[in-house]
Design a protein around this motif. Structure first.
Motif, PDB file in Angstrom:
ATOM      1  N   ALA A  69      22.139 -38.732  13.852  1.00  0.00           N
ATOM      2  CA  ALA A  69      22.874 -37.471  13.993  1.00  0.00           C
ATOM      3  C   ALA A  69      22.781 -36.638  12.720  1.00  0.00           C
ATOM      4  O   ALA A  69      22.629 -35.413  12.781  1.00  0.00           O
ATOM      5  N   LEU A  70      22.862 -37.280  11.568  1.00  0.00           N
ATOM      6  CA  LEU A  70      22.767 -36.553  10.302  1.00  0.00           C
ATOM      7  C   LEU A  70      21.370 -35.986  10.098  1.00  0.00           C
ATOM      8  O   LEU A  70      21.208 -34.872   9.573  1.00  0.00           O
ATOM      9  N   ALA A  71      20.345 -36.742  10.518  1.00  0.00           N
ATOM     10  CA  ALA A  71      18.970 -36.255  10.392  1.00  0.00           C
ATOM     11  C   ALA A  71      18.743 -35.008  11.235  1.00  0.00           C
ATOM     12  O   ALA A  71      17.899 -34.170  10.892  1.00  0.00           O
ATOM     13  N   GLU A  72      19.488 -34.866  12.337  1.00  0.00           N
ATOM     14  CA  GLU A  72      19.377 -33.661  13.156  1.00  0.00           C
ATOM     15  C   GLU A  72      20.013 -32.455  12.479  1.00  0.00           C
ATOM     16  O   GLU A  72      19.601 -31.327  12.690  1.00  0.00           O
ATOM     17  N   ALA A 127      27.525 -30.682   7.774  1.00  0.00           N
ATOM     18  CA  ALA A 127      26.616 -31.543   8.537  1.00  0.00           C
ATOM     19  C   ALA A 127      27.142 -32.973   8.619  1.00  0.00           C
ATOM     20  O   ALA A 127      27.101 -33.611   9.685  1.00  0.00           O
ATOM     21  N   VAL A 128      27.642 -33.477   7.516  1.00  0.00           N
ATOM     22  CA  VAL A 128      28.180 -34.840   7.500  1.00  0.00           C
ATOM     23  C   VAL A 128      29.422 -34.930   8.387  1.00  0.00           C
ATOM     24  O   VAL A 128      29.609 -35.908   9.137  1.00  0.00           O
ATOM     25  N   THR A 129      30.284 -33.928   8.330  1.00  0.00           N
ATOM     26  CA  THR A 129      31.502 -33.936   9.157  1.00  0.00           C
ATOM     27  C   THR A 129      31.157 -33.923  10.643  1.00  0.00           C
ATOM     28  O   THR A 129      31.755 -34.664  11.442  1.00  0.00           O
ATOM     29  N   LEU A 130      30.196 -33.094  11.038  1.00  0.00           N
ATOM     30  CA  LEU A 130      29.798 -33.040  12.444  1.00  0.00           C
ATOM     31  C   LEU A 130      29.144 -34.344  12.883  1.00  0.00           C
ATOM     32  O   LEU A 130      29.416 -34.859  13.987  1.00  0.00           O
ATOM     33  N   SER A 131      28.292 -34.908  12.038  1.00  0.00           N
ATOM     34  CA  SER A 131      27.646 -36.187  12.375  1.00  0.00           C
ATOM     35  C   SER A 131      28.672 -37.292  12.524  1.00  0.00           C
ATOM     36  O   SER A 131      28.554 -38.159  13.410  1.00  0.00           O
ATOM     37  N   LEU A 132      29.690 -37.280  11.694  1.00  0.00           N
ATOM     38  CA  LEU A 132      30.750 -38.269  11.780  1.00  0.00           C
ATOM     39  C   LEU A 132      31.541 -38.120  13.085  1.00  0.00           C
ATOM     40  O   LEU A 132      31.876 -39.102  13.751  1.00  0.00           O
ATOM     41  N   ALA A 133      31.820 -36.859  13.478  1.00  0.00           N
ATOM     42  CA  ALA A 133      32.539 -36.622  14.730  1.00  0.00           C
ATOM     43  C   ALA A 133      31.698 -37.061  15.927  1.00  0.00           C
ATOM     44  O   ALA A 133      32.221 -37.643  16.895  1.00  0.00           O
TER      45      ALA A 133
END
Length: 395
Positions: A69-72, A127-133
């Motif tokens: 997800a983070l790579a996206e 980006a990190v917050t969205l990937s975590l969610a």
């Protein structure tokens, strides 16, 4: 007739001065092109590009999903060393995801290089917050058998992305309340450097006046019984037209040359009359202020330092080099005193606000009043110099 002769004299002097022409036309053109290239991706919506290192203390489904997800969200640039952004997950990453309460989210540590720009830091945090969610949602869907372990990581990511993605249609509201497409980066950057270049007329004006004093030309003009007001107007008027030419050339380059270079063209919103009124007020302000600086200096060194220093200071506090929106409140109040700020506000009202003549009247009025004040003060100084001149010296 006498005024026309003075105008012709100024034009011939400036035509022979290649350095002045480069300052007035080549320098602002270079700024416009460089800033257009530098800001071309500002409103593109593309993911942030960064050299990012992800350190995870466990290798399980949740950790692999978070990495995907983070790579996206971030375009990874292969790089290592001090310039690499590091993302570290806690040892209890998966255990914290399985908690029913959201009070204790998985702990993450971000390590940024000291030179990382604030904009990139904000993009990486988002980006990190969205990937975590997304990872937490993936764990929830898996626990409720809405996702299967038999599905590939890319399939799970596509399903989760459908649940979290949203399409935002960003539009701008114009001065008249109309809704338009979002303004391009060139519509914000081009006016700033255009104005910066127009105010540089003070340097060739000062050098020309000093040259007339040192060569005896000013004494001969005084001996011809020309009124000081005619001489002063003859000094300002040529540069007024040069400013109008600068305004036209740089807008034309931004409108038609930028697309040839693969950049988004400058959209000229608003009426032609509005641009003409604004251009005349800016040109009048810069030429009269340049005449004031030229009347104050007594050497070429002073001309270079005073004209360049004033131009840079006015640009720095006027929102040319640093946008006023990111300034603290005290600096924004100081910026309201800069004529470059008034000129920039007028340009942005037309280019990004789709305004008309009535919308730029406040800015044009401020510029005109500043021009008249500068010309009045410069005229008395210039008249005093004429009264004290004797042969090639001023006493």
């Amino acid at each position: 007739m006498r005024l026309w002769a003075l105008l012709s004299k100024e034009w011939r002097i400036l035509y022979r001065d290649l350095h002045a022409l480069a300052v007035l036309f080549l320098m602002p053109l270079t700024f416009v092109l460089l800033m257009s290239f530098a800001l071309s991706d500002l409103n593109s919506g593309e993911p942030a590009s960064a050299s990012l290192q992800l350190i995870q203390h466990s290798d399980d489904t949740n950790s692999r999903f978070f990495a995907a997800a983070l790579a996206e969200q971030v375009m990874l640039v292969p790089q290592s060393g001090e310039e690499t952004i590091t993302v570290i997950t806690s040892t209890e990453f998966s255990a914290l995801l399985e908690q029913e309460t959201t009070a204790s989210l998985p702990q993450l540590q971000l390590i940024f290089p000291a030179s990382t720009a604030p904009v990139l830091r904000q993009q990486i945090r988002a980006a990190v917050t969205l990937s975590l969610a997304q990872t937490r949602l993936q764990a929830f869907l898996t626990a409720n058998e809405m996702l299967s372990d038999q599905q590939s990581l890319s399939q799970q990511l596509a399903i989760v992305r459908q649940q979290t993605d949203s399409t935002l249609d960003e539009q701008d509201r114009g001065r008249g309340g109309q809704v338009f497409d979002q303004a391009s980066a060139s519509q914000h950057s081009v006016p700033a450097w255009l104005i910066f270049g127009m105010f540089f007329v003070m340097l060739p004006m000062a050098n020309t006046l000093l040259s007339e004093q040192q060569s005896g030309t000013l004494l001969r003009l005084k001996s011809a019984n020309l009124p000081p007001l005619t001489l002063a107007v003859g000094k300002c008027l040529p540069y007024f037209f040069i400013n109008l030419l600068q305004f036209t050339v740089l807008l034309a380059v931004s409108r038609w040359l930028l697309p040839m270079l693969g950049l988004e063209p400058l959209q000229l919103n608003g009426s032609v009359l509005a641009y003409l009124v604004l251009a005349c007020s800016i040109a009048l302000c810069s030429s009269c202020f340049g005449f004031l600086i030229a009347s104050l200096v007594r050497s070429n060194e002073q001309a270079l330092m005073l004209s360049g220093g004033c131009n840079i200071i006015l640009a720095a506090i006027g929102g040319i080099m640093v946008p006023k929106s990111v300034m603290p409140e005290a600096m924004q109040q100081l910026a309201a005193l800069s004529p470059m700020s008034w000129a920039l506000d007028g340009c942005l009202i037309l280019l990004t606000g789709h305004g008309g003549v009535t919308d730029i009247v406040p800015a044009a009025l401020k510029l005109t009043l500043f021009a008249l004040s500068s010309f009045t003060l410069a005229y008395f100084i210039y008249q005093f110099k004429l009264s004290r001149i004797k042969w090639t010296a001023i006493y």
